[in-house]
Motif scaffolding. Structure first.
Motif, PDB file in Angstrom:
ATOM      1  N   GLU B 177      28.673  31.067  36.974  1.00  0.00           N
ATOM      2  CA  GLU B 177      29.953  31.247  36.962  1.00  0.00           C
ATOM      3  C   GLU B 177      30.164  31.989  35.564  1.00  0.00           C
ATOM      4  N   SER B 178      29.189  32.205  34.845  1.00  0.00           N
ATOM      5  CA  SER B 178      29.172  33.107  33.769  1.00  0.00           C
ATOM      6  C   SER B 178      28.684  34.389  34.045  1.00  0.00           C
ATOM      7  N   GLY B 179      28.456  34.675  35.138  1.00  0.00           N
ATOM      8  CA  GLY B 179      28.016  36.249  35.649  1.00  0.00           C
ATOM      9  C   GLY B 179      26.406  35.998  36.056  1.00  0.00           C
ATOM     10  N   SER B 180      25.934  34.801  35.860  1.00  0.00           N
ATOM     11  CA  SER B 180      24.080  34.938  35.915  1.00  0.00           C
ATOM     12  C   SER B 180      23.587  35.751  34.845  1.00  0.00           C
ATOM     13  N   PRO B 181      23.801  35.809  33.894  1.00  0.00           N
ATOM     14  CA  PRO B 181      23.158  36.738  32.660  1.00  0.00           C
ATOM     15  C   PRO B 181      21.761  36.519  32.665  1.00  0.00           C
ATOM     16  N   ASN B 182      21.151  35.395  33.125  1.00  0.00           N
ATOM     17  CA  ASN B 182      19.715  35.198  32.895  1.00  0.00           C
ATOM     18  C   ASN B 182      18.797  34.987  33.855  1.00  0.00           C
ATOM     19  N   LEU B 183      19.550  35.124  35.313  1.00  0.00           N
ATOM     20  CA  LEU B 183      18.838  34.845  36.466  1.00  0.00           C
ATOM     21  C   LEU B 183      17.635  36.132  36.769  1.00  0.00           C
ATOM     22  N   ASP B 184      17.915  37.033  36.391  1.00  0.00           N
ATOM     23  CA  ASP B 184      16.949  38.236  36.681  1.00  0.00           C
ATOM     24  C   ASP B 184      15.805  37.911  35.836  1.00  0.00           C
TER      25      ASP B 184
END
Lengths: 494, 494
Positions: B177-184
């Motif tokens: 919900e924060s835009g997946s800034p660390n999923l990568d």
């Protein structure tokens, strides 16, 4: 030869300035947010004492459902005329999080707070007072300053043994910042105690050039909150965005039809009733000191809405100002939703000739032409499902503008008094930009009315960090000392 | 003959439904607002226990500056394929004042709260559970439901002694919900432990017709906050209105140039890269059950943004949604000022073909064409005085859309499994309207990905009063019991 009144007042404030500031600060420390009735009653009681201490007879009157007014008088032998004094003691709401000082702490600062001024201790009898100091508080400029100035001027004349030349009657209001919804009732009821040859208000700021000014009128007011409706509750913008109507976008689209990119209001008929500018108006405006460049630098913007527009010219026309926008949330609080509703709050400043009800009717007609069904309350579930374009328009109480001739005796006497008090050139303004319910003085009290501002122009009126510059308070005292000793027999009406 | 998996799961939830609800409620009572790292860690710990209790091996991994992910596996003998399960356990921020129940109380209600449903006590073993009940909590539908459904399905199969047909690998994220800034970063680091033949997500709602659905893609995301600047501080609208530029009005005027009254985005190039609709897309869309009238009735509005537009057609195109507006204040907090700044928050849902950076660049170019100097930070005092039109654009992290072919083995197997689990027709959706970072599965994990929603469509996802209908949780359990026993060898890649 008799001493000039402004010399008397200057000598008085040289000696007693520290006491004037202390007394003013204690008045400013009484919270005065419009609509907060208990706080406003405390203000009224304090102001009653302030003027009773100066020999006035004064009464607090409170009509049902209204904020109290103070009505009173201070007579003198051989008065040349009776001058009415109107002041409002309520202030705009405060968003404390955006103030750099407590809005009701009356903090004394060495200069403008936004320029990095430091706090200064209130002076004692031995301290030299810098006229560039400022007092920060809601109401410091709008509109408690005249109360402090008048009280100090009365003290100065008494101390010097100088007689006054005018009778005074007082009307101090406590809900101007709510649009003066009961001032007409008060004036009607109290009219026999409010007979005067001339009414004076000291609301608003002096000219941006820092020259003293007299305004021979003020704009009127009309305003509204406008809400557009989308889905009954916020919806996920991924699943429904650009299929379900978005009230925030539609509100933006509608507002864009209200004004063009050159700053002209495009609501049909908006300018139809505004008095055309007379030759006298034109001359007065052309004589005003240019302020545009200084203002841009001080207020922090690069150019006016309408390129090349003269500031004073714009005040002769009605305005359409979006004073607020709200829909769902932005920034870190933002959510991925289609907002359920979106609201714009608008104020319109009316020029001479404009009727507040007609102006609102033009907005409603413009909404209708854009396909909106305009309601006076939130829509019912049925209305939401029946009408593709739904708006709620909630009007604010309004009133018309007033202007008086600039070549009258009133005008001459007031301009001369300001000139003597200040020792400066005086700016003669055909109309003030702000709104004041001057029409009530004309209609209900049958008297001419003029505005003699005291506060500095950069006083943050209506905004966080409202303040008054000490030099302007000093001018107010000198101005009142001068007015109180002026021969007003030329304007006597009976 | 072996029992059907969905019969096994039905029998299990008939007996243990009350325990399933209680365990789910305890998970929902752990606040999970995105960005609140301590709360999110508590969620991660609880979810680890939930799956360890079912025999999974699972680890909480936390990269510097990121919310933790859970990574793990649950293997079986003779697995036909490996299926990855992605869930996010964080939720959107909550504005508590607008919720009718505590957002983390997990209140059980007899039906939809906006239709006047009453609170219901959590059942015990003797209570009959009404599938129309709903559990209200942030995260109830988006996206904790799949965790509860998968855990219960695993229990059901174990209880019945039924073997699973697939290996599972897990990736549970805490900042979608924060835009997946660390999923990568997480996927890159953990890739060796995330090898799978297929990834499944259960985010988002089922079809509005209440039929189960499979989505063969999801839209991408791009977004920004846009702030326009007026005077350095709020100014009195009477004295300065319509001379000093008003950023709220100018923001409205700019937004109005971004979309026409028929709902088409008018930012140049906005639709240039979107894949044209194929015949297969067209057929799939035409086969979707019509939902427009039902949705209008349920969601409370009278007609779509673009008159006559098909809901599903609109999801095949990128959207431009104003998710919030803010400038000064409205309503009872309204002040008579020219706002100092005005902000719009916008989300754009990207269709297949659109690039998030290019889309933002088009917005910036459109601002430039309108005369705005676009900054990445608040303007300096000098910039305010130098540029008549100043904007700050703060982009949100974004990503592209993903779609996979609808005639693949993956598609066939998933549609069949949903059909068996639900006993209903299954809706085959070319793309989901919401945004999910599916591109990461393609790019970093080299696997196809599909979305099998569980939650009811009227779940108030991202809004106050988020909820899940018990019947949908039951469907999720039956779906997972079916998937866990499906022969996925046709999609095995090695």
């Amino acid at each position: 030869m008799t001493a000039e009144a402004h010399d008397i007042s200057r000598a008085f404030r040289d000696e007693h300035g520290w006491e004037i500031l202390a007394e003013f600060a204690s008045l400013l420390r009484i919270p005065n947010v419009t609509g907060e009735i208990d706080d406003l009653r405390r203000n009224a009681a304090a102001i009653k004492t302030l003027f009773e201490d100066r020999g006035a007879s004064i009464e607090v009157v409170e009509l049902q459902g209204a904020s109290p007014v103070l009505v009173g008088e201070l007579r003198t032998a051989d008065a040349t005329a009776t001058v009415g004094v109107y002041v409002h003691y309520d202030g705009q709401p405060v968003d404390q999080s955006r103030w750099r000082v407590g809005p009701f702490d009356a903090t004394l600062m060495s200069g403008p707070i936004h320029a990095g001024a430091a706090e200064v201790a209130y002076p004692d009898s031995a301290t030299e007072i810098d006229p560039e100091w400022r007092i920060y508080a809601r109401g410091a400029s709008d509109d408690k300053t005249p109360l402090a100035a008048l009280a100090a001027a009365l003290d100065a004349l008494v101390m010097a043994g100088r007689e006054r030349s005018i009778d005074l009657v007082f009307l101090f209001e406590g809900e101007e910042e709510s649009g003066s919804p009961n001032l007409d009732r008060y004036m009607t009821e109290l009219a026999p105690r409010l007979e005067a040859d001339l009414w004076l208000l000291c609301d608003g700021p002096v000219h941006q050039s820092r020259l003293p000014q007299v305004a021979f009128g003020a704009r009127g007011y009309s305003g509204f909150d406008l809400t557009f409706y989308g889905p009954e509750r916020e919806l996920h913008s991924g699943h429904y965005g650009n299929w379900v109507p978005n009230p925030a976008m539609e509100l933006a689209q509608f507002l864009a039809t209200c004004k063009d990119s050159a700053g002209a209001v495009t609501i049909p008929g908006f300018y139809d009733d505004t008095w055309p500018m007379s030759d006298a108006d034109r001359s007065a405006i052309d004589a005003l000191p240019p302020v545009e460049e200084t203002l841009q630098e001080e207020l922090g913007f690069a150019g006016p809405e309408l390129e090349g527009a003269s500031y004073s010219d714009r005040l002769m026309r009605p305005s359409f100002n979006v004073r607020g926008l709200a829909a769902a949330a932005v920034g870190s609080e933002g959510r991925n939703v289609i907002p359920s509703e979106a609201t714009a709050s608008v104020d319109m400043r009316l020029a001479a000739g404009d009727d507040p009800t007609t102006m609102l009717r033009r907005v409603v007609a413009h909404l209708g032409a854009a396909g909106y069904v305009v309601l006076e309350a939130d829509p019912t579930p049925e209305q939401r499902r029946a009408h593709r374009r739904l708006a709620r328009l909630t009007p604010s109480p309004g009133y018309r503008a007033v202007r008086i001739p600039m070549d009258s005796d009133v005008a001459r006497l007031l301009l001369e008094a300001c000139g003597r008090a200040s020792g400066m050139e005086v700016v003669a303004l055909p109309t003030f930009g702000g709104s004041i319910p001057l029409y009530l003085f004309e209609d209900l009290l049958k008297a001419p009315v003029a505005v003699l501002p005291i506060a500095n122009h950069d006083n943050n009126q209506h905004a966080p960090d409202e303040n008054v510059r000490v030099a302007n308070l000093w001018y107010g005292i000198d101005l009142w000392a001068t007015l109180l000793t002026t021969d007003f027999s030329a304007v006597r009406r009976s």
